[in-house]
Design a protein around this motif. Sequence first.
Motif, PDB file in Angstrom:
ATOM      1  N   ASP A 165      33.127  38.433  74.668  1.00 22.12           N
ATOM      2  CA  ASP A 165      31.821  38.130  74.073  1.00 22.12           C
ATOM      3  C   ASP A 165      30.702  39.022  74.615  1.00 22.12           C
ATOM      4  O   ASP A 165      29.835  39.465  73.866  1.00 22.12           O
ATOM      5  N   SER A 166      30.729  39.316  75.907  1.00 25.59           N
ATOM      6  CA  SER A 166      29.673  40.133  76.530  1.00 25.59           C
ATOM      7  C   SER A 166      29.734  41.594  76.105  1.00 25.59           C
ATOM      8  O   SER A 166      28.819  42.365  76.379  1.00 25.59           O
ATOM      9  N   GLU A 167      30.823  41.989  75.417  1.00 24.46           N
ATOM     10  CA  GLU A 167      30.989  43.385  74.988  1.00 24.46           C
ATOM     11  C   GLU A 167      30.530  43.611  73.548  1.00 24.46           C
ATOM     12  O   GLU A 167      30.691  44.696  73.002  1.00 24.46           O
ATOM     13  N   ILE A 184      34.528  42.031  64.559  1.00 20.24           N
ATOM     14  CA  ILE A 184      35.049  41.838  65.912  1.00 20.24           C
ATOM     15  C   ILE A 184      35.669  40.457  66.035  1.00 20.24           C
ATOM     16  O   ILE A 184      35.301  39.520  65.321  1.00 20.24           O
ATOM     17  N   VAL A 185      36.611  40.367  66.961  1.00 17.60           N
ATOM     18  CA  VAL A 185      37.198  39.092  67.356  1.00 17.60           C
ATOM     19  C   VAL A 185      36.963  38.969  68.850  1.00 17.60           C
ATOM     20  O   VAL A 185      37.313  39.869  69.616  1.00 17.60           O
ATOM     21  N   GLN A 189      34.513  33.726  68.853  1.00 16.89           N
ATOM     22  CA  GLN A 189      34.009  33.914  67.491  1.00 16.89           C
ATOM     23  C   GLN A 189      34.616  35.130  66.814  1.00 16.89           C
ATOM     24  O   GLN A 189      35.133  36.034  67.470  1.00 16.89           O
ATOM     25  N   THR A 190      34.550  35.111  65.498  1.00 18.76           N
ATOM     26  CA  THR A 190      34.914  36.273  64.691  1.00 18.76           C
ATOM     27  C   THR A 190      33.694  36.626  63.866  1.00 18.76           C
ATOM     28  O   THR A 190      33.111  35.761  63.217  1.00 18.76           O
ATOM     29  N   ILE A 191      33.295  37.895  63.916  1.00 19.70           N
ATOM     30  CA  ILE A 191      32.114  38.342  63.175  1.00 19.70           C
ATOM     31  C   ILE A 191      32.536  39.457  62.228  1.00 19.70           C
ATOM     32  O   ILE A 191      33.192  40.410  62.641  1.00 19.70           O
ATOM     33  N   THR A 192      32.182  39.310  60.955  1.00 20.79           N
ATOM     34  CA  THR A 192      32.415  40.362  59.980  1.00 20.79           C
ATOM     35  C   THR A 192      31.054  40.995  59.680  1.00 20.79           C
ATOM     36  O   THR A 192      30.089  40.285  59.415  1.00 20.79           O
TER      37      THR A 192
END
Length: 198
Positions: A165-167, A184-185, A189-192
């Motif tokens: 998460d911090s990356e 990102i995964v 969380q997963t963010i598109t």
Amino acid sequence: MPDRIEQAKRALRADLRERRQNRSESARADAALGVQAQLDALIERLGATSLSCFLSTTTEPGTHEFVEAAVARGLRVLLPISRDDGLLDWVVATPGGAIAEGLFGLPEPVGEVLGPIAVNDVDLLVIPAAAVDHGGMRLGWGRGYFDKTIGSMERCPPVYAVVFDSEYVDDVPRDVHDQPVSGIVTPTQTITFASANR
């Protein structure tokens, strides 16, 4: 100019590498479980039946459990093998598949080697990263294997980078050959990215 970018990348990678090495074993185990849950949900959402995934090192967000479970569920998972020429070969993951130390000391699969174009058939690419910024630009570890793979694919499927998460950061230094990712995964969380055109 490129020297300045490369220096900025090197400094950021060194900082991120040190942070990863300072994570406790329990934090790493928790992260691996979180990554597995997030990747399982992503595969379900995308309807993916075949994918590529990397075998994580001891300091990366863990992917080994995810790969084992995905293979057990009948998904076709391709695992990368680094070549001297900067390209990636691929091996189909098998239940309890053997792992050896590959080029650069990274964990790599043992099995029948498929050439670089084998990855053209997957529905999803799951790749490593040092960091990813809010615009979807990925900072790798400096060897260019995944940038080259993504950049050479005729029909590139969604590409998701696995990071802590911090990356997930505001901005990463970028060069002309650097490839953005679709999302990102992380362990939570997963963010598109809205800009994802893959």
